[in-house]
Design a protein around this motif. Structure first.
Motif, PDB file in Angstrom:
ATOM      1  N   THR A  79       0.826  -1.214   0.000  1.00 44.91           N
ATOM      2  CA  THR A  79       0.000   0.000   0.000  1.00 44.91           C
ATOM      3  C   THR A  79       0.854   1.256   0.000  1.00 44.91           C
ATOM      4  N   VAL A  88      -1.369   5.390  -6.828  1.00 50.56           N
ATOM      5  CA  VAL A  88      -2.582   4.567  -6.806  1.00 50.56           C
ATOM      6  C   VAL A  88      -3.449   4.997  -5.629  1.00 50.56           C
ATOM      7  N   ARG A  89      -4.741   5.122  -5.867  1.00 47.35           N
ATOM      8  CA  ARG A  89      -5.667   5.520  -4.809  1.00 47.35           C
ATOM      9  C   ARG A  89      -5.646   4.492  -3.684  1.00 47.35           C
ATOM     10  N   ASP A  90      -5.708   4.967  -2.430  1.00 44.24           N
ATOM     11  CA  ASP A  90      -5.544   4.081  -1.274  1.00 44.24           C
ATOM     12  C   ASP A  90      -6.492   2.884  -1.270  1.00 44.24           C
ATOM     13  N   LEU A  91      -7.759   3.092  -1.600  1.00 41.11           N
ATOM     14  CA  LEU A  91      -8.722   1.993  -1.560  1.00 41.11           C
ATOM     15  C   LEU A  91      -8.368   0.896  -2.554  1.00 41.11           C
ATOM     16  N   TRP A  92      -7.804   1.284  -3.705  1.00 45.88           N
ATOM     17  CA  TRP A  92      -7.432   0.280  -4.710  1.00 45.88           C
ATOM     18  C   TRP A  92      -6.213  -0.523  -4.280  1.00 45.88           C
ATOM     19  N   THR A  93      -5.423   0.028  -3.374  1.00 42.43           N
ATOM     20  CA  THR A  93      -4.233  -0.704  -2.935  1.00 42.43           C
ATOM     21  C   THR A  93      -4.587  -1.861  -2.002  1.00 42.43           C
ATOM     22  N   PRO A  95      -7.053  -4.373  -2.157  1.00 39.66           N
ATOM     23  CA  PRO A  95      -7.103  -5.691  -2.799  1.00 39.66           C
ATOM     24  C   PRO A  95      -5.767  -6.107  -3.401  1.00 39.66           C
ATOM     25  N   ILE A  96      -4.989  -5.134  -3.882  1.00 42.47           N
ATOM     26  CA  ILE A  96      -3.667  -5.476  -4.424  1.00 42.47           C
ATOM     27  C   ILE A  96      -2.768  -6.006  -3.310  1.00 42.47           C
ATOM     28  N   ASP A 157      -3.359  10.820  -2.551  1.00 45.67           N
ATOM     29  CA  ASP A 157      -4.010   9.534  -2.804  1.00 45.67           C
ATOM     30  C   ASP A 157      -4.380   8.797  -1.523  1.00 45.67           C
ATOM     31  N   SER A 243      -2.327  -3.357   5.281  1.00 47.09           N
ATOM     32  CA  SER A 243      -2.654  -2.203   4.453  1.00 47.09           C
ATOM     33  C   SER A 243      -3.438  -1.162   5.255  1.00 47.09           C
TER      34      SER A 243
END
Length: 316
Positions: A79, A88-93, A95-96, A157, A243
Motif C-alpha cells: 500500500t 494509486v488511490r488508497d482503496l485500490w491498494t 485488494p492489491i 491519494d 494495508s
C-alpha cells in the motif's frame, strides 16, 4: 414439520443474522465511547482481520503459522509503495495488498508441506523475525527505502491526506473516524466471506486435513492444494490488515511489524478459540485492551506483562 437438521440450520442462520446486526450497530456506536475511540477501535479492527485469517490456516487446517506479522508487513508496504511511488488511490491498494500477501503466503505454504506441527511454527516464525531486516536490506532500497520510513502523510491519494476531514454520504468525518469505519466495514465483509467459504465444501476439506490427513486423502481431498490454499487465504487477510494499519498511521516502517506482532495475533486466535470465527472479536479486544488494563493495575516494571501472561494462562 421440517426435519430437525433443517430447523437447526434455520436457527443457526437466525442467530448469525442477529449477531451480525448487533455487530453492525456496535461498530457504529463504539467510537462514541471514549474508552475505545477511533484509534484504538481501528487497531482492534486490524487485529480482528489478522486473527480471522490466522484462524483459517491454524484453526481449520491445523498448521501453526507465526508469520501473520510478516504478511501484514508485505500488505502494508504494498500500500505504501503504490500510494507514494505510483499514485494509486488508497482503496485500490487494499485488494492489491491482499493479492501480493496471498501469493507470498502460497510460496511459504509450498515448502511448509514437507513439515508439520512445531516445525511449521518455527519456519514461519523465522520469517516473522527476519522480515524487519529484509525490509531494511540495502539491496531493496529502490523498493523498501532500506528500512527508512515511507511517509504517506499529505499524500493526495491517501484518504483525507492523513489529516483532513472526509465527506461521505453527506456526513463529515475526521480522518481517524473515516479509517475506523473503513476498517470495520472491511472486517465485516471479510467475516461474511470467511463464513460462507468455510461452511461449504472447502471448509469441510480443511477440517478433514486437520483431523486426519490419511482419512482426508482416502476421501479424495488434495492435501497439498488445500494446505497451500489455506496459507494463501490467511496471508491475504493479513495483507489487508497491514494495508489498513499503514493507512491509519500514514507511514510504513519496519518497526511497525516486529516479530512480537505475530505472537500477539496468535494469542488473539487462542483467546478467540482456535477454529472459531465468532470468537475473533473477543480475541481482538483481548490483545488490544488487556495491556492497557494491566497498566492500570500497576505501572511497576514487569507487572503489566505478568498480568497479561496470567490472564492468558487462565483463558487457555
Amino acid at each position: 414439520m421440517p426435519p430437525i437438521p433443517s430447523r437447526l440450520a434455520g436457527a443457526r442462520a437466525l442467530v448469525t443474522a442477529v449477531a451480525l446486526t448487533i455487530g453492525i450497530i456496535a461498530m457504529f456506536l463504539a467510537p462514541r465511547w471514549d474508552k475505545i475511540g477511533d484509534i484504538k477501535g481501528q487497531q482492534m479492527g486490524v487485529y480482528f482481520i489478522a486473527i480471522l485469517g490466522l484462524n483459517i490456516v491454524t484453526g481449520y487446517t491445523g498448521q501453526i503459522s507465526l508469520a501473520q506479522g510478516a504478511f501484514m508487513a508485505i500488505g502494508g508496504y504494498t500500500t505504501a509503495i503504490l500510494i507514494t511511488e505510483h499514485g494509486v488511490r488508497d482503496l485500490w491498494t487494499i485488494p492489491i495488498a491482499a493479492v501480493v500477501a496471498g501469493v507470498a503466503g502460497f510460496l511459504v505454504g509450498v515448502p511448509a508441506l514437507r513439515l508439520s506441527g512445531v516445525y511449521v511454527a518455527l519456519v514461519t516464525f523465522g520469517l516473522a523475525v527476519a522480515m524487519p531486516d529484509i525490509l531494511g536490506w540495502d539491496k531493496l532500497d529502490a523498493v523498501t527505502k532500506s528500512g527508512r520510513e515511507i511517509q504517506l502523510f499529505n499524500s493526495p491519494d491517501l484518504i483525507g491526506k492523513g489529516f483532513e476531514d472526509v465527506t461521505f454520504l453527506g456526513q463529515t468525518l475526521t480522518f481517524t473516524r473515516a479509517v475506523y469505519y473503513l476498517t470495520w466495514a472491511l472486517a465485516l465483509v471479510l467475516l461474511v466471506v470467511a463464513w460462507l467459504f468455510l461452511r461449504d465444501a472447502p471448509g469441510r476439506a480443511f477440517k478433514a486435513v486437520r483431523d486426519s490427513e490419511l482419512a482426508a486423502t482416502s476421501s479424495g481431498v488434495n492435501i497439498a492444494a488445500y494446505k497451500t490454499l489455506a496459507f494463501a487465504i490467511s496471508a491475504a487477510y493479513a495483507g489487508v490488515a497491514g494495508s489498513l494499519l499503514v493507512m491509519a498511521v500514514a507511514f510504513a516502517d519496519p518497526n511497525s511489524f516486529p516479530a512480537k506482532l505475530s505472537l500477539t495475533i496468535l494469542v488473539g486466535a487462542v483467546v478467540a478459540g482456535i477454529g472459531s470465527l465468532w470468537g475473533v472479536l473477543i480475541g481482538a479486544a483481548f490483545v488490544q485492551f488487556l495491556p492497557d488494563a494491566a497498566v492500570h493495575i500497576s505501572k511497576a516494571q514487569g507487572v503489566p506483562d505478568a498480568v497479561y501472561g496470567a490472564a492468558l494462562i487462565l483463558i487457555v
